[in-house]
Design an enzyme around this catalytic site. Sequence first.
Site, PDB file in Angstrom:
ATOM      1  N   GLU A 129       0.865  -1.265   0.222  1.00  0.00           N
ATOM      2  CA  GLU A 129      -0.036   0.130   0.085  1.00  0.00           C
ATOM      3  C   GLU A 129       0.768   1.124  -0.079  1.00  0.00           C
ATOM      4  OE1 GLU A 129      -3.090   0.760  -1.014  1.00  0.00           O
ATOM      5  OE2 GLU A 129      -4.308   1.060   0.815  1.00  0.00           O
ATOM      6  N   THR A 181      -5.296   8.901  -4.521  1.00  0.00           N
ATOM      7  CA  THR A 181      -5.222   8.788  -3.087  1.00  0.00           C
ATOM      8  C   THR A 181      -4.092   9.958  -2.806  1.00  0.00           C
ATOM      9  OG1 THR A 181      -5.901   6.420  -2.867  1.00  0.00           O
ATOM     10  CG2 THR A 181      -4.617   7.512  -0.941  1.00  0.00           C
TER      11      THR A 181
END
Length: 308
Positions: A129, A181
């Site tokens: 991530e 993001t």
Amino acid sequence: MDSVRVFAPATVANLGPGFDVLGLAVTGPGDVVEARRTDAPGVVIEEITGDDGRLTHDPAKNTAGVAAAEALRIIGAQGGVALRLHKNMPLGSGLGSSAASAAAAAWAVAILHQFEDKSALMPACLAAEASVSGYHADNVAPALLGGMVLIKGYRPLQLQTIPIPKKLVIVLVTPRFELPTAKARSVVPQSVPLCDMIINNGHLAAMIAACFRDDAIEFGKAVVDAIVEPARAALIPAFSTVKSAALGQGAFGCSISGAGPTVFAVCDSRPAGERVGEAMRAAFSAAGLESAVNVAVPDMAGARRIAG
Ligand code: HSE
């Protein structure tokens, strides 16, 4: 076992007041990873579907590839793995797409090596991530473990699963545009007024208390974020009218799912969720944005083997 198929679910991170510390796995879309053992060490990504050709096949830069490589290292596995990644949710949508790929890949590697400790794979998922969307575990932890997960601390990583109100229904409305993001994280304030911190702390505590009291209504009312939502709202056209539409139809709370642009609302029944979802969809539509509605409940299993 030489090959396996693994599914990992979508996730709602933050849940309002819990920026980077609270996440929930939900039913509906998710990613699928097919993994096959190879004699040659390392990770190969043989195929990616559902991404319109946009994701890299370079395993060092793809979240599934990074997670698989780290999982092999954690397990101490001989040989390597070949992956096929099937994306079933839009990229940059606030549904934890990169986390689902990472969790599915790490768990697939674990199954191939009869390794059963999911928690031990968290560093692999977090590294993956971090390589694509920032150092936060509030998507990967529930995508891997299922249910609702609180990240008590990052150094060292400390996780706590939280009970979920039985009636909890989460309405997810995803407008058809991408919000990376990294961009959404760039607008988050690096320091916050004490009065806003107090609001978020109080509501996060109320939310956790509602979970332990099995109270979906109080859970929804605790979806209040004085810090991150105001900073990100401008990145989502019509956010305030969509939120008003949800609350106007009886949702107990509404905020941005993860980094957005998906907006989530909290209800305590599926019929209420359908009604709220339709009102939110119509509000996006009035602003010229098509959107997809998913009336979801918690996914308690997280990453798991599937047939095929
Ligand atoms: N907590 C993260 C954020 C989740 O809000 O940036 C990203 O999906």
